[in-house]
Design a protein around this motif. Sequence first.
Motif, PDB file in Angstrom:
ATOM      1  N   ARG A 109       3.220  -7.342   1.043  1.00 53.16           N
ATOM      2  CA  ARG A 109       4.489  -7.310   1.420  1.00 53.16           C
ATOM      3  C   ARG A 109       4.940  -6.295   0.057  1.00 53.16           C
ATOM      4  O   ARG A 109       5.396  -4.873   0.616  1.00 53.16           O
ATOM      5  CB  ARG A 109       5.731  -7.532   1.637  1.00 53.16           C
ATOM      6  CG  ARG A 109       5.934  -9.219   2.498  1.00 53.16           C
ATOM      7  CD  ARG A 109       6.465  -9.352   2.416  1.00 53.16           C
ATOM      8  NE  ARG A 109       6.909 -10.855   4.093  1.00 53.16           N
ATOM      9  CZ  ARG A 109       7.434 -11.871   3.597  1.00 53.16           C
ATOM     10  NH1 ARG A 109       7.781 -12.736   2.739  1.00 53.16           N
ATOM     11  NH2 ARG A 109       6.794 -12.599   4.461  1.00 53.16           N
ATOM     12  N   SER A 110       4.490  -5.825  -0.839  1.00 59.64           N
ATOM     13  CA  SER A 110       3.961  -4.847  -2.219  1.00 59.64           C
ATOM     14  C   SER A 110       3.510  -3.690  -2.080  1.00 59.64           C
ATOM     15  O   SER A 110       3.548  -3.274  -2.008  1.00 59.64           O
ATOM     16  CB  SER A 110       3.750  -5.959  -3.218  1.00 59.64           C
ATOM     17  OG  SER A 110       2.751  -5.942  -3.533  1.00 59.64           O
ATOM     18  N   ARG A 111       2.806  -3.977  -1.303  1.00 55.55           N
ATOM     19  CA  ARG A 111       1.756  -2.723  -0.978  1.00 55.55           C
ATOM     20  C   ARG A 111       2.389  -2.495   0.470  1.00 55.55           C
ATOM     21  O   ARG A 111       1.817  -1.005   0.886  1.00 55.55           O
ATOM     22  CB  ARG A 111       0.063  -3.415  -0.318  1.00 55.55           C
ATOM     23  CG  ARG A 111       0.086  -4.066  -1.507  1.00 55.55           C
ATOM     24  CD  ARG A 111      -0.718  -2.719  -2.619  1.00 55.55           C
ATOM     25  NE  ARG A 111       0.229  -2.815  -3.780  1.00 55.55           N
ATOM     26  CZ  ARG A 111       0.497  -2.662  -5.147  1.00 55.55           C
ATOM     27  NH1 ARG A 111       0.287  -1.129  -4.847  1.00 55.55           N
ATOM     28  NH2 ARG A 111       1.780  -3.281  -5.056  1.00 55.55           N
ATOM     29  N   VAL A 112       2.754  -3.129   1.148  1.00 56.67           N
ATOM     30  CA  VAL A 112       3.736  -2.015   2.370  1.00 56.67           C
ATOM     31  C   VAL A 112       4.943  -1.018   1.816  1.00 56.67           C
ATOM     32  O   VAL A 112       4.809  -0.481   2.049  1.00 56.67           O
ATOM     33  CB  VAL A 112       4.229  -3.331   3.219  1.00 56.67           C
ATOM     34  CG1 VAL A 112       5.646  -2.622   4.081  1.00 56.67           C
ATOM     35  CG2 VAL A 112       2.640  -3.948   3.771  1.00 56.67           C
ATOM     36  N   LYS A 113       5.570  -2.655   0.935  1.00 55.14           N
ATOM     37  CA  LYS A 113       6.453  -1.133   0.272  1.00 55.14           C
ATOM     38  C   LYS A 113       6.134  -0.204  -0.442  1.00 55.14           C
ATOM     39  O   LYS A 113       6.631   1.162  -0.679  1.00 55.14           O
ATOM     40  CB  LYS A 113       7.453  -1.773  -0.982  1.00 55.14           C
ATOM     41  CG  LYS A 113       8.410  -1.915  -1.529  1.00 55.14           C
ATOM     42  CD  LYS A 113       9.221  -2.723  -2.167  1.00 55.14           C
ATOM     43  CE  LYS A 113      10.100  -2.239  -3.139  1.00 55.14           C
ATOM     44  NZ  LYS A 113      11.199  -3.241  -4.056  1.00 55.14           N
ATOM     45  N   TYR A 114       5.105   0.028  -1.025  1.00 53.37           N
ATOM     46  CA  TYR A 114       4.531   1.040  -2.089  1.00 53.37           C
ATOM     47  C   TYR A 114       4.347   2.214  -1.415  1.00 53.37           C
ATOM     48  O   TYR A 114       4.937   3.255  -1.505  1.00 53.37           O
ATOM     49  CB  TYR A 114       2.904   0.674  -2.829  1.00 53.37           C
ATOM     50  CG  TYR A 114       3.146   1.686  -3.456  1.00 53.37           C
ATOM     51  CD1 TYR A 114       2.915   1.577  -4.890  1.00 53.37           C
ATOM     52  CD2 TYR A 114       1.363   2.932  -2.794  1.00 53.37           C
ATOM     53  CE1 TYR A 114       2.481   3.139  -5.815  1.00 53.37           C
ATOM     54  CE2 TYR A 114       0.969   3.787  -4.263  1.00 53.37           C
ATOM     55  CZ  TYR A 114       1.509   3.632  -5.122  1.00 53.37           C
ATOM     56  OH  TYR A 114       1.104   5.051  -6.351  1.00 53.37           O
ATOM     57  N   LEU A 126       5.213   3.029   2.013  1.00 52.70           N
ATOM     58  CA  LEU A 126       6.556   3.066   2.805  1.00 52.70           C
ATOM     59  C   LEU A 126       7.530   4.183   1.782  1.00 52.70           C
ATOM     60  O   LEU A 126       8.277   4.832   1.989  1.00 52.70           O
ATOM     61  CB  LEU A 126       7.287   2.474   2.665  1.00 52.70           C
ATOM     62  CG  LEU A 126       6.508   0.831   4.502  1.00 52.70           C
ATOM     63  CD1 LEU A 126       7.821   0.342   4.356  1.00 52.70           C
ATOM     64  CD2 LEU A 126       6.185   1.789   5.006  1.00 52.70           C
ATOM     65  N   THR A 127       7.222   3.897  -0.660  1.00 54.60           N
ATOM     66  CA  THR A 127       7.592   4.838  -0.498  1.00 54.60           C
ATOM     67  C   THR A 127       7.136   5.920  -1.542  1.00 54.60           C
ATOM     68  O   THR A 127       7.688   6.704  -2.340  1.00 54.60           O
ATOM     69  CB  THR A 127       8.467   3.523  -2.205  1.00 54.60           C
ATOM     70  OG1 THR A 127       7.593   3.272  -2.645  1.00 54.60           O
ATOM     71  CG2 THR A 127       9.771   2.956  -1.301  1.00 54.60           C
ATOM     72  N   SER A 161      -1.257   6.481  -1.581  1.00 58.61           N
ATOM     73  CA  SER A 161      -1.625   5.642  -0.626  1.00 58.61           C
ATOM     74  C   SER A 161      -2.623   5.357   0.234  1.00 58.61           C
ATOM     75  O   SER A 161      -2.947   3.910   0.781  1.00 58.61           O
ATOM     76  CB  SER A 161      -0.638   6.137   0.485  1.00 58.61           C
ATOM     77  OG  SER A 161       1.485   5.770  -0.161  1.00 58.61           O
ATOM     78  N   HIS A 192       0.887   1.489  10.347  1.00 56.59           N
ATOM     79  CA  HIS A 192       0.865   2.297   9.195  1.00 56.59           C
ATOM     80  C   HIS A 192       0.010   3.225   8.042  1.00 56.59           C
ATOM     81  O   HIS A 192       0.026   3.870   8.431  1.00 56.59           O
ATOM     82  CB  HIS A 192       0.731   0.292   8.008  1.00 56.59           C
ATOM     83  CG  HIS A 192       2.118  -0.377   7.434  1.00 56.59           C
ATOM     84  ND1 HIS A 192       3.067   0.130   7.768  1.00 56.59           N
ATOM     85  CD2 HIS A 192       1.733  -1.622   7.604  1.00 56.59           C
ATOM     86  CE1 HIS A 192       3.645  -0.843   7.801  1.00 56.59           C
ATOM     87  NE2 HIS A 192       2.859  -2.340   7.538  1.00 56.59           N
TER      88      HIS A 192
END
Length: 409
Positions: free
Chosen positions: A191-196, A198-199, A206, A229
Amino acid sequence: MWISEKRNLNFLLKNLKRLQIQSLQNMKNCKTFLLASVVAVAGFSSCSQTAKIEGTLHDAPDSEVIVKLLDVNKYKVLDTLKTNQSGNYKYKLEVKAGQPEFVYLFYKDTKIASLLLQKGDKVNVSSDTLGSFSVTGSDETLKLMDVEKDEAEFNDKFLATAGRLADLTPDSDDAKALKKELSSQYVKYYRSRVKYILTNSHSLTSIPVLYQVVGNGIPVFGQNTDALHFRNICDSLKTVYPESKYVKALDLEAERRQQMLTLGSRISNAEQAGFPELELADVNGQKVKLSSVDSKVVMLYFWNSADAAQNMFNLEVMKHIYNDFHAKGLEIYAVSADTDKAAWASVVKGQKLPWINVCDGFGAASPAISLYNVASLPTVYFIVDGALTQTPKVKDEASLKAYLASVLK
């Protein structure tokens, strides 16, 4: 200050010759200045297509620093630098506008810096021979360093937990608790990597995040739905870095993963057939449907007759397999990724291959290749009792025989 016309005329006549000489000199000086300006601008333009590295390798005077460029999926050595007695070194490399480069510095086999350099960057690197380093002068490099730090910390924690689990009895309460903890660690990191991404969808940092692995090679983004993704990040990066080789490679991977997602969707939504349908012509020009093959086990075999090694595989392995298991319910539907159908037919007839052999002549561009997401040749799928199964771990003749023996009892 204004003067009378008469005095002005006398002044001009008196100084006409001097003015002419001065004018000629000014023109000459002007041309010289313009020429120098053009040269200076050209020189500045040329220099601006570079990035500069100044570094210090502590406690390693008169040593070597190896500069490597990430060439999509492999390292390319650019140069080997010699440090001075203070461990200092300098390097300049070409970086085109809109095409940042991933550059890595090594001391022997130890990575001593990870850099993401853009045109005009001037970075300062301070590192030691054990791999600790700091960098100033590049915001993208600082992001890359954070990405690598987060990955290393997660893997250290995850592998430590996995190591404790390996020492326990699999069905014990402690083992169950550790499995739950491992799952929680992975989900949290994913989840932290998905957030990264996306931001930071417009940052090249990325890309390495999308390719991160857990432990001994388990992809962080390994689910079929992660294709979304890959596609979204690729499309975002293409708006900023359309000519980047890293973005172009990501585009190919995003396409491959989308095909896998599509294939999975087709398989799960298939009503009558448990696999995507194929209908290709055999050596006699007669079209043969995959769904028409009435056998308990159908080996869907993708190969290329132009490859000598694959031809030998037919003779040394495939024919033996077919002879041993055909009577027990095996049929082979062999799709050749050839562009020369005459040459393919000649190989099939020359080797007297007894199974179903088909080819559409489109080679790697064949719809059959993309439909089944074939990334390399040879590739094997199995259809058992009318349903496409998960590809077994078939590595050689022995493992292939073992699998067929298990499903053709």
